[in-house]
Design a protein around this motif. Structure first.
Motif, mmCIF file in Angstrom:
data_model
loop_
_atom_site.group_PDB
_atom_site.id
_atom_site.type_symbol
_atom_site.label_atom_id
_atom_site.label_comp_id
_atom_site.label_asym_id
_atom_site.label_seq_id
_atom_site.Cartn_x
_atom_site.Cartn_y
_atom_site.Cartn_z
ATOM 1 N N TRP A 171 56.087 43.465 5.990
ATOM 2 C CA TRP A 171 56.509 43.498 7.473
ATOM 3 C C TRP A 171 57.514 42.358 8.042
ATOM 4 O O TRP A 171 57.040 41.423 7.957
ATOM 5 C CB TRP A 171 55.371 43.908 8.484
ATOM 6 N N VAL A 172 58.637 42.715 8.600
ATOM 7 C CA VAL A 172 59.519 41.750 9.311
ATOM 8 C C VAL A 172 58.781 40.890 10.333
ATOM 9 O O VAL A 172 59.082 39.779 10.293
ATOM 10 C CB VAL A 172 60.637 42.232 9.845
ATOM 11 N N GLY A 173 57.885 41.444 11.012
ATOM 12 C CA GLY A 173 57.131 40.737 12.213
ATOM 13 C C GLY A 173 56.408 39.422 11.467
ATOM 14 O O GLY A 173 56.119 38.726 12.228
ATOM 15 N N LEU A 174 55.790 39.638 10.398
ATOM 16 C CA LEU A 174 55.074 38.597 9.817
ATOM 17 C C LEU A 174 56.085 37.351 9.316
ATOM 18 O O LEU A 174 55.691 36.326 9.328
ATOM 19 C CB LEU A 174 54.111 38.938 8.425
ATOM 20 N N ARG A 175 57.140 37.857 8.902
ATOM 21 C CA ARG A 175 58.184 36.722 8.508
ATOM 22 C C ARG A 175 58.686 35.965 10.037
ATOM 23 O O ARG A 175 58.884 34.700 9.895
ATOM 24 C CB ARG A 175 59.466 37.500 7.987
ATOM 25 N N LEU A 176 58.764 36.910 11.009
ATOM 26 C CA LEU A 176 59.053 36.268 12.171
ATOM 27 C C LEU A 176 58.002 35.311 12.790
ATOM 28 O O LEU A 176 58.284 34.297 13.453
ATOM 29 C CB LEU A 176 59.288 37.386 13.193
ATOM 30 N N LEU A 177 56.938 35.768 12.365
ATOM 31 C CA LEU A 177 55.691 34.746 13.032
ATOM 32 C C LEU A 177 55.712 33.368 12.010
ATOM 33 O O LEU A 177 55.520 32.565 12.670
ATOM 34 C CB LEU A 177 54.544 35.422 12.485
ATOM 35 N N THR A 178 56.136 33.425 10.937
ATOM 36 C CA THR A 178 56.338 32.226 10.102
ATOM 37 C C THR A 178 57.494 31.356 10.756
ATOM 38 O O THR A 178 57.422 29.940 10.719
ATOM 39 C CB THR A 178 56.427 32.537 8.547
ATOM 40 N N GLU A 179 58.621 31.991 10.779
ATOM 41 C CA GLU A 179 59.692 31.299 11.412
ATOM 42 C C GLU A 179 59.297 30.630 12.962
ATOM 43 O O GLU A 179 59.896 29.720 13.185
ATOM 44 C CB GLU A 179 60.786 32.127 11.567
ATOM 45 N N GLY A 180 58.396 31.540 13.659
ATOM 46 C CA GLY A 180 58.115 30.980 15.056
ATOM 47 C C GLY A 180 57.197 29.610 14.804
ATOM 48 O O GLY A 180 57.565 28.704 15.481
ATOM 49 N N GLN A 181 56.407 29.720 13.739
ATOM 50 C CA GLN A 181 55.578 28.656 13.590
ATOM 51 C C GLN A 181 56.670 27.153 13.210
ATOM 52 O O GLN A 181 56.496 26.300 13.706
ATOM 53 C CB GLN A 181 54.768 28.591 12.461
ATOM 54 N N THR A 182 57.678 27.469 12.328
ATOM 55 C CA THR A 182 58.697 26.560 11.952
ATOM 56 C C THR A 182 59.429 25.904 13.289
ATOM 57 O O THR A 182 59.349 24.702 13.217
ATOM 58 C CB THR A 182 59.594 27.217 10.964
ATOM 59 N N VAL A 183 59.666 26.885 14.042
ATOM 60 C CA VAL A 183 60.523 26.456 15.281
ATOM 61 C C VAL A 183 59.564 25.470 16.272
ATOM 62 O O VAL A 183 59.734 24.593 16.569
ATOM 63 C CB VAL A 183 61.036 27.498 15.984
ATOM 64 N N VAL A 184 58.383 26.072 16.483
ATOM 65 C CA VAL A 184 57.236 25.318 17.213
ATOM 66 C C VAL A 184 57.074 23.903 16.614
ATOM 67 O O VAL A 184 57.143 22.699 17.347
ATOM 68 C CB VAL A 184 56.238 26.144 17.631
ATOM 69 N N PHE A 185 56.689 23.853 15.384
ATOM 70 C CA PHE A 185 56.400 22.570 14.830
ATOM 71 C C PHE A 185 57.804 21.623 14.899
ATOM 72 O O PHE A 185 57.425 20.339 14.652
ATOM 73 C CB PHE A 185 55.989 22.716 13.499
ATOM 74 N N LYS A 186 58.952 22.318 14.702
ATOM 75 C CA LYS A 186 59.952 21.444 14.935
ATOM 76 C C LYS A 186 60.193 20.670 16.284
ATOM 77 O O LYS A 186 60.479 19.354 16.299
ATOM 78 C CB LYS A 186 61.263 22.198 14.418
ATOM 79 N N LEU A 187 59.954 21.452 17.262
ATOM 80 C CA LEU A 187 59.943 20.863 18.470
ATOM 81 C C LEU A 187 58.853 19.738 18.809
ATOM 82 O O LEU A 187 59.143 18.777 19.400
ATOM 83 C CB LEU A 187 59.478 21.967 19.602
ATOM 84 N N LEU A 188 57.677 20.009 18.234
ATOM 85 C CA LEU A 188 56.422 19.102 18.044
ATOM 86 C C LEU A 188 56.890 17.854 17.462
ATOM 87 O O LEU A 188 56.502 16.721 18.098
ATOM 88 C CB LEU A 188 55.304 19.801 17.409
ATOM 89 N N SER A 189 57.758 17.936 16.467
ATOM 90 C CA SER A 189 58.110 16.616 15.519
ATOM 91 C C SER A 189 59.079 15.817 16.785
ATOM 92 O O SER A 189 58.967 14.701 16.476
ATOM 93 C CB SER A 189 58.763 17.007 14.549
ATOM 94 N N TYR A 190 59.868 16.468 17.528
ATOM 95 C CA TYR A 190 60.638 15.653 18.419
ATOM 96 C C TYR A 190 59.749 14.973 19.375
ATOM 97 O O TYR A 190 59.961 13.996 19.709
ATOM 98 C CB TYR A 190 61.623 16.699 19.147
ATOM 99 N N ILE A 191 58.774 15.839 20.022
ATOM 100 C CA ILE A 191 57.991 15.184 21.038
ATOM 101 C C ILE A 191 57.171 14.159 20.469
ATOM 102 O O ILE A 191 57.105 13.053 21.341
ATOM 103 C CB ILE A 191 57.219 16.218 21.704
ATOM 104 N N MET A 192 56.832 14.033 19.351
ATOM 105 C CA MET A 192 55.721 13.274 18.871
ATOM 106 C C MET A 192 56.356 11.707 18.475
ATOM 107 O O MET A 192 55.954 10.842 18.610
ATOM 108 C CB MET A 192 55.293 13.714 17.370
ATOM 109 N N ARG A 193 57.818 11.749 18.599
ATOM 110 C CA ARG A 193 58.336 10.613 18.500
ATOM 111 C C ARG A 193 58.228 9.621 19.605
ATOM 112 O O ARG A 193 58.566 8.588 19.812
ATOM 113 C CB ARG A 193 59.847 10.796 18.449
ATOM 114 N N LEU A 194 57.898 10.544 20.945
ATOM 115 C CA LEU A 194 57.734 9.799 22.121
ATOM 116 C C LEU A 194 55.981 9.238 22.289
ATOM 117 O O LEU A 194 55.711 8.763 23.410
ATOM 118 C CB LEU A 194 57.778 10.814 23.227
ATOM 119 N N SER A 195 55.380 9.543 21.353
ATOM 120 C CA SER A 195 53.943 9.062 21.442
ATOM 121 C C SER A 195 53.667 7.559 21.692
ATOM 122 O O SER A 195 52.686 7.338 22.396
ATOM 123 C CB SER A 195 53.013 9.545 20.285
ATOM 124 N N PRO A 196 54.539 6.575 21.122
ATOM 125 C CA PRO A 196 54.214 5.251 21.520
ATOM 126 C C PRO A 196 54.344 5.118 22.977
ATOM 127 O O PRO A 196 53.997 4.189 23.808
ATOM 128 C CB PRO A 196 55.341 4.700 20.714
#
Length: 432
Positions: A171-196
């Motif tokens: 089902w395409v919805g499951l693939r969208l779920l995986t893509e959503g994870q990818t986008v959210v964790f990409k955003l996280l990688s940007y934010i974590m650079r500010l942790s110091p």
């Protein structure tokens, strides 16, 4: 120079600079507080989506609902047993060291009523019915608006179960779920650079606000509390890990960056997003991580349990209040309830302590004000203990369910493994 590129080294440097600034120029250090507040706010912004995608993705692919139920039961039993042990450790250490003896704080607390008024308001509103209803959001969308973990977890579990029963594998919805994870964790990688920067702001404000005078006044209690956390981590959690055939020291090596981030920001929520990805890279099953870790942030907050047990013992000694064995057992039972929820919220542990005092009424509510001045210092150990405790829980549950990949775990810890210092990758790239 290669070491400087690692995130946890940058956080440690930031913490050292923050402590120096707080001692040398406390007024300037306090003005750095918005850096820490903003960083935590950025992480909280992503917390709901990360929990949703992680839980839904894990449950939707689990297939066997009997296994999900078995994992759920084992997880809740584990949480209650370990949380109780945390409280017993806190009670025992404070009873032996007795850091509050001699303070005679009954008069001191008269000046702290204003400081403890916010805690009292929160305590007055606490009840079992209120706690249960707080799990159910007003609407599906409001679960992600309010910022509480339990409603998001509740909605995520329901959606994951519905998808697992209704959706087909392609089902395409499951693939969208995986893509959503990818986008959210990409955003996280940007934010974590500010942790110091976040760690620098939070630590600067803590040292600059409270300074050495408050720390000297309550130094014995601070050291007692930190000792109790170390005893709990290495004795209790170390024994639990050993019984599951795991090494606590190796687990600490895996999560050292996340533990340092929690230490620097005094917030266990700050470490949650990276833990989700890190534990899967280190051999834990995706479904177990997706269920146990978010649940642990509401039901397995070992640091908060230690905080409450140590705090109650200390306040009883400081106010010259004698607690009978029956009263101590009653307090333990109440804390099993009041300790749930809001693991990483700022000041969350002291609010839970106030809720306990309000429920049992064996100590003056104003006594909570004694801990307000050092709450941020104590929160460093509380948050770090929460992160370590929940990480150990994930590894142990995976071992019990035979869903732990020892080869991936050993490979992750191998010196040649470059992923340890690499930025977070999208989940689909980290999946086996």
């Amino acid at each position: 120079m290669k070491l400087l590129g690692k995130l946890y080294i940058q956080v440690l440097i930031a913490m050292a600079l923050a402590i120096a600034l707080g001692l040398i120029a406390p007024d300037l250090a306090v003005q750095m507080k918005p850096l820490g507040t903003a960083f935590i706010a950025l992480l909280k912004m992503l917390l709901g989506p990360i929990i949703f995608f992680t839980v839904v993705h894990g449950i939707a692919h689990i297939g066997d609902f009997r296994r999900l139920g078995r994992i759920g039961i084992k997880t809740l039993v584990y949480f209650e047993v370990v949380s109780t042990l945390a409280m017993l450790v806190g009670f025992t250490v404070v009873s032996l060291v007795r850091p509050g003896d001699g303070l005679h704080a009954s008069l001191t607390t008269l000046g702290s009523e204003a400081a403890s008024s916010s805690a009292a308001v929160a305590a007055d509103s606490f009840s079992l019915g209120h706690f249960m209803m707080s799990i159910i959001p007003r609407t599906l969308a409001s679960a992600f608006v309010d910022g509480d973990i339990l409603p998001v977890l509740f909605v995520s579990v329901l959606v994951g179960i519905a998808l697992a029963q209704c959706a087909k594998p392609d089902w395409v919805g499951l693939r969208l779920l995986t893509e959503g994870q990818t986008v959210v964790f990409k955003l996280l990688s940007y934010i974590m650079r500010l942790s110091p920067l976040g760690a620098f702001g939070a630590m600067s404000a803590a040292v600059g606000s409270y300074g050495h005078s408050t720390l000297l006044y309550l130094l014995r209690y601070i050291l007692t509390y930190y000792a109790s956390t170390l005893i709990f981590i290495f004795l209790v959690l170390g024994s639990v890990a050993a019984l599951a055939g795991l090494s606590l020291l190796k687990i600490l090596r895996v999560i050292k960056e996340e533990a340092i981030i929690a230490m620097g920001t005094a917030s266990s929520e700050a470490a949650f997003p990276r833990l989700v990805d890190k534990l899967k890279q280190a051999g834990c099953d995706e479904a177990v991580v997706g269920f146990v870790l978010p649940a642990g942030y509401s039901f397995n907050i070992d640091g908060a349990c230690l905080y409450m047990a140590c705090g109650l013992g200390f306040l009883a000694q400081a106010t010259d209040t004698s607690l009978s064995l029956g009263q101590q057992i009653s307090l333990l039972g109440v804390m099993m309830l009041t300790s749930k929820g809001g693991a990483g919220a700022a000041g969350g542990a002291v609010i839970k302590l106030a809720a306990t005092l309000q429920s049992v009424k064996v100590l003056p509510m104003g006594a909570v004000g004694l801990l307000f001045g050092i709450d941020r210092i104590l929160a460093i150990a509380t948050s770090t203990t929460n992160v370590i405790g929940n990480s150990v829980a994930v590894f142990v549950i995976c071992r019990w369910e035979k869903l732990f990949d020892r080869e991936r775990f050993d490979a992750y810890l191998a010196p040649s493994n470059a992923t340890r210092s690499a930025p977070l990758k999208p989940l689909e790239e980290n999946s086996p």
